[in-house]
Design an enzyme around this catalytic site. Structure first.
Site, mmCIF file in Angstrom:
data_model
loop_
_atom_site.group_PDB
_atom_site.id
_atom_site.type_symbol
_atom_site.label_atom_id
_atom_site.label_comp_id
_atom_site.label_asym_id
_atom_site.label_seq_id
_atom_site.Cartn_x
_atom_site.Cartn_y
_atom_site.Cartn_z
ATOM 1 N N ASP A 163 -1.901 -46.961 -28.364
ATOM 2 C CA ASP A 163 -0.787 -47.883 -28.227
ATOM 3 C C ASP A 163 -0.817 -48.685 -26.910
ATOM 4 O OD1 ASP A 163 1.858 -48.785 -28.771
ATOM 5 O OD2 ASP A 163 2.560 -47.338 -27.289
ATOM 6 N N ARG A 189 -23.259 -53.462 -34.347
ATOM 7 C CA ARG A 189 -24.210 -53.792 -35.413
ATOM 8 C C ARG A 189 -23.675 -54.934 -36.292
ATOM 9 N NH1 ARG A 189 -27.566 -48.565 -36.187
ATOM 10 N NH2 ARG A 189 -28.415 -48.555 -34.066
ATOM 11 N N ARG A 223 -20.505 -48.528 -32.297
ATOM 12 C CA ARG A 223 -21.763 -48.780 -33.026
ATOM 13 C C ARG A 223 -21.536 -49.796 -34.150
ATOM 14 N NH1 ARG A 223 -23.618 -46.357 -37.767
ATOM 15 N NH2 ARG A 223 -25.882 -46.161 -37.991
ATOM 16 N N ASP A 243 -4.000 -38.267 -31.240
ATOM 17 C CA ASP A 243 -2.576 -37.977 -31.502
ATOM 18 C C ASP A 243 -2.072 -38.452 -32.878
ATOM 19 O OD1 ASP A 243 -2.624 -37.099 -28.875
ATOM 20 O OD2 ASP A 243 -1.871 -38.993 -28.083
ATOM 21 N N ARG A 287 -7.337 -15.734 -33.865
ATOM 22 C CA ARG A 287 -6.791 -14.853 -34.898
ATOM 23 C C ARG A 287 -7.616 -13.559 -35.025
ATOM 24 N NH1 ARG A 287 -4.465 -15.181 -40.201
ATOM 25 N NH2 ARG A 287 -4.246 -17.412 -40.214
ATOM 26 N N ARG A 295 0.678 -35.606 -27.599
ATOM 27 C CA ARG A 295 1.695 -36.394 -26.882
ATOM 28 C C ARG A 295 3.050 -36.181 -27.557
ATOM 29 N NH1 ARG A 295 0.542 -40.632 -22.986
ATOM 30 N NH2 ARG A 295 -1.608 -40.778 -23.645
ATOM 31 N N ALA A 330 -0.686 -20.207 -39.539
ATOM 32 C CA ALA A 330 0.175 -19.789 -38.427
ATOM 33 C C ALA A 330 1.490 -19.218 -38.959
ATOM 34 C CB ALA A 330 0.451 -20.982 -37.524
ATOM 35 N N ARG A 355 -10.230 -32.723 -27.407
ATOM 36 C CA ARG A 355 -10.571 -34.146 -27.405
ATOM 37 C C ARG A 355 -12.077 -34.384 -27.429
ATOM 38 N NH1 ARG A 355 -6.817 -37.213 -23.244
ATOM 39 N NH2 ARG A 355 -8.753 -37.839 -22.249
ATOM 40 N N ASP A 384 -0.621 -41.177 -33.463
ATOM 41 C CA ASP A 384 0.745 -41.658 -33.217
ATOM 42 C C ASP A 384 0.874 -43.179 -33.312
ATOM 43 O OD1 ASP A 384 -0.713 -42.200 -30.950
ATOM 44 O OD2 ASP A 384 0.743 -41.412 -29.533
ATOM 45 N N HIS A 414 -7.596 -30.401 -23.239
ATOM 46 C CA HIS A 414 -8.602 -31.437 -23.506
ATOM 47 C C HIS A 414 -9.785 -30.966 -24.333
ATOM 48 C CE1 HIS A 414 -6.280 -32.945 -20.129
ATOM 49 N NE2 HIS A 414 -6.638 -34.154 -20.513
ATOM 50 N N ARG A 439 -7.770 -45.038 -17.563
ATOM 51 C CA ARG A 439 -6.397 -45.543 -17.597
ATOM 52 C C ARG A 439 -6.316 -46.489 -16.401
ATOM 53 N NH1 ARG A 439 -4.137 -42.317 -21.879
ATOM 54 N NH2 ARG A 439 -4.793 -40.165 -21.656
ATOM 55 N N CYS A 440 -5.850 -47.683 -16.664
ATOM 56 C CA CYS A 440 -5.853 -48.725 -15.631
ATOM 57 C C CYS A 440 -4.435 -49.278 -15.525
ATOM 58 C CB CYS A 440 -6.863 -49.811 -16.050
ATOM 59 S SG CYS A 440 -6.906 -51.261 -15.014
ATOM 60 N N THR A 454 -7.234 -42.402 -31.241
ATOM 61 C CA THR A 454 -6.529 -41.417 -30.423
ATOM 62 C C THR A 454 -6.368 -40.158 -31.262
ATOM 63 O OG1 THR A 454 -4.329 -40.779 -29.619
ATOM 64 C CG2 THR A 454 -4.397 -42.713 -31.022
ATOM 65 N N GLY A 485 -6.945 -42.439 -23.569
ATOM 66 C CA GLY A 485 -7.564 -41.129 -23.820
ATOM 67 C C GLY A 485 -8.732 -41.283 -24.781
HETATM 68 P P1 ADP Z 1 -3.635 -45.287 -25.043
HETATM 69 O O1 ADP Z 1 -4.300 -46.585 -25.276
HETATM 70 O O2 ADP Z 1 -4.445 -44.120 -25.529
HETATM 71 O O3 ADP Z 1 -2.187 -45.271 -25.518
HETATM 72 P P2 ADP Z 1 -2.656 -45.616 -22.310
HETATM 73 O O4 ADP Z 1 -1.213 -45.596 -22.664
HETATM 74 O O5 ADP Z 1 -3.080 -44.938 -21.051
HETATM 75 O O6 ADP Z 1 -3.585 -45.016 -23.461
HETATM 76 O O7 ADP Z 1 -3.096 -47.135 -22.228
HETATM 77 C C1 ADP Z 1 -4.434 -47.491 -21.947
HETATM 78 C C2 ADP Z 1 -4.476 -48.628 -20.982
HETATM 79 O O8 ADP Z 1 -3.907 -49.792 -21.589
HETATM 80 C C3 ADP Z 1 -3.671 -48.453 -19.700
HETATM 81 O O9 ADP Z 1 -4.324 -47.653 -18.759
HETATM 82 C C4 ADP Z 1 -3.541 -49.891 -19.244
HETATM 83 O O10 ADP Z 1 -4.741 -50.333 -18.677
HETATM 84 C C5 ADP Z 1 -3.346 -50.627 -20.574
HETATM 85 N N1 ADP Z 1 -1.904 -50.852 -20.831
HETATM 86 C C6 ADP Z 1 -0.982 -49.958 -21.208
HETATM 87 N N2 ADP Z 1 0.241 -50.506 -21.311
HETATM 88 C C7 ADP Z 1 0.093 -51.805 -20.965
HETATM 89 C C8 ADP Z 1 0.978 -52.933 -20.853
HETATM 90 N N3 ADP Z 1 2.288 -52.825 -21.104
HETATM 91 N N4 ADP Z 1 0.466 -54.126 -20.476
HETATM 92 C C9 ADP Z 1 -0.860 -54.244 -20.215
HETATM 93 N N5 ADP Z 1 -1.745 -53.232 -20.285
HETATM 94 C C10 ADP Z 1 -1.294 -52.032 -20.650
HETATM 95 O O1 F6P Z 2 -3.423 -39.518 -26.042
HETATM 96 C C1 F6P Z 2 -4.380 -38.507 -26.050
HETATM 97 C C2 F6P Z 2 -3.974 -37.375 -25.146
HETATM 98 O O2 F6P Z 2 -5.015 -36.410 -25.158
HETATM 99 C C3 F6P Z 2 -2.635 -36.722 -25.474
HETATM 100 O O3 F6P Z 2 -2.736 -35.824 -26.539
HETATM 101 C C4 F6P Z 2 -2.300 -36.077 -24.137
HETATM 102 O O4 F6P Z 2 -0.897 -35.968 -23.998
HETATM 103 C C5 F6P Z 2 -2.869 -37.044 -23.138
HETATM 104 O O5 F6P Z 2 -3.829 -37.844 -23.818
HETATM 105 C C6 F6P Z 2 -3.544 -36.380 -21.952
HETATM 106 O O6 F6P Z 2 -3.888 -37.379 -21.059
HETATM 107 P P1 F6P Z 2 -4.951 -37.191 -19.859
HETATM 108 O O7 F6P Z 2 -6.305 -37.248 -20.455
HETATM 109 O O8 F6P Z 2 -4.667 -38.352 -18.989
HETATM 110 O O9 F6P Z 2 -4.658 -35.867 -19.255
#
Ligand code: ADP
Ligand code: F6P
Length: 354
Positions: A106, A28, A24, A130, A157, A174, A189, A257, A132, A254, A75-76, A128, A14
């Site tokens: 993560d 640099r 950047r 989040d 509000r 998340r 709130a 974001r 997290d 979003h 996301r791959c 991110t 994300g």
């Molecule tokens: P974030 O990095 O924000 O947590 P994702 O969980 O979608 O977002 O992870 C980003 C990308 O990292 C995935 O689309 C994938 O390409 C790669 N990835 C995630 N988990 C694994 C894994 N266990 N092994 C290898 N690549 C991973």
């Molecule tokens: O991790 C960032 C985040 O925006 C989360 O807050 C949310 O749950 C998720 O990504 C949404 O993912 P996508 O952009 O794939 O809809």
């Protein structure tokens, strides 16, 4: 110092405001040390497809203030397979990329660990909204997202006050309630619901009724998406039925974001970008850059994963085998501190938002 001639940089998962400031800083720092930089587009998708181009000093001009990511993100899911990653590694060898700075969350770091193990040293930068990633106090994008939430909730509000309404607002995050908890306090709130603490819908309704009796006209309830997508709209209906206060539901999704990064995110991203390149040039790899009590440092990505799993109570068998009892004790203390910080936020919200 390791004699590295060329590195790559990518943004993945994300997107988060501040990613450009990190790109950047990476560019640099490397270029001024005589290290060439290759921009890898669309995260790991671009790495395996060879969507990779050289970056010069001016390619990162006028981006520190921009949201999104100039390198694009993706996301791959197939990157989890070794044979797919092999294509990425082959592209690195072909282009002389000797290390990669992976900016993301993560999931991105899991990919970075695999790449490091398979021959391309990587350093992760946590970006991110989040917040997290347990090993760092702040992730890039978190501060901007929170500021966007309060700006939007302030607008809701206004109209709630005019019409004597309630608005239930669902915010991203998340599984983490950090955005919700902080913005609930900052936007005044009436209630907040996050996955980390038990919630009681009846007591939220009682709170609204009591505040209404005391003359309050506008009611904001912030809900973290981590409690489930059905929850917030259902809560809005219940509040309206139980309290008689007309209640609207808004999912910010979003929108939170995007946008220009705040000063705090620009600085965090800049510091982390510089540190990440220095780590790689020192010969280090498989590290995630962290901010702890205002200082930038790095921890092993593996440690970062395990402490995350510990925090989320998702430890798997054997996860702790690599740590000494003293290290495990230190990790537990660190987590206790994090939990009590969250509890303090929750208690504060409960005490003052009447
Ligand atoms: P974030 O990095 O924000 O947590 P994702 O969980 O979608 O977002 O992870 C980003 C990308 O990292 C995935 O689309 C994938 O390409 C790669 N990835 C995630 N988990 C694994 C894994 N266990 N092994 C290898 N690549 C991973
Ligand atoms: O991790 C960032 C985040 O925006 C989360 O807050 C949310 O749950 C998720 O990504 C949404 O993912 P996508 O952009 O794939 O809809």
């Amino acid at each position: 110092m390791k004699n590295i001639k060329r590195i790559g940089v990518l943004t993945s998962g994300g997107d988060a405001p501040g990613m450009n400031a990190a790109v950047r800083a990476v560019c640099r720092t490397a270029l001024t040390r005589g290290v060439e930089v290759m921009g890898i587009y669309r995260g790991y998708s671009g790495l395996i497809e060879g969507d990779i181009r050289p970056m010069e000093i001016r390619d990162v001009s006028n981006v520190i203030n921009k949201g999104g990511t100039i390198l694009y993100s993706d996301r791959c899911p197939e990157f989890k397979y070794k044979e797919v990653r092999a294509k990425g590694i082959e592209n690195c060898k072909k282009l002389g990329i000797e290390g990669i700075i992976c900016i993301g969350g993560d999931g991105t770091f899991q990919g970075a660990t695999r790449l490091t193990e398979e021959g391309v040293p990587c350093i992760g930068i946590p970006a991110t909204i989040d917040n997290d990633i347990t090993s760092t106090d702040n992730t890039i994008g978190f501060d901007t997202a929170m500021n966007t939430v309060i700006e939007l909730v302030d607008k809701l509000r206004d109209t709630c006050e005019s019409h004597a309404r309630c608005n239930v607002v669902e915010v991203m995050g998340r599984g983490a309630g950090d955005i919700a908890l902080n913005t609930a306090i900052a936007s005044g709130a009436t209630a907040v619901v996050v996955p980390e603490f038990p919630h009681n819908d009846d007591s939220i309704c009682k709170r609204i009724k009591r505040a209404k009796e005391l003359g309050k006209r506008n009611f904001i309830v912030i809900v973290s998406e981590g409690v489930g997508s059905e929850y917030a709209p259902a809560l809005a209906k219940k509040i309206q039925d139980d309290t008689g206060v007309e209640t609207k539901f808004a999912r910010l999704a979003h929108i939170v974001r995007g946008g220009n990064p705040t000063l705090k995110d620009r600085i965090l991203a800049s510091k982390m970008g510089v540190y990440a390149v220095e780590e790689l040039l020192r010969g280090n790899s498989n590290k995630v850059i962290c901010e702890r009590n205002g200082d930038i440092c790095s921890v092993n990505i593996n440690y970062s994963h395990i402490i995350d799993r510990m925090y989320k109570e998702k430890l798997e068998e054997g996860d702790l085998d690599q740590f000494t009892p003293e290290e495990i004790e230190r990790m537990k203390l660190e987590l206790d501190e994090k939990r009590s910080e969250l509890l303090a936020l929750y208690t504060t919200e409960n005490k003052i938002n009447l």
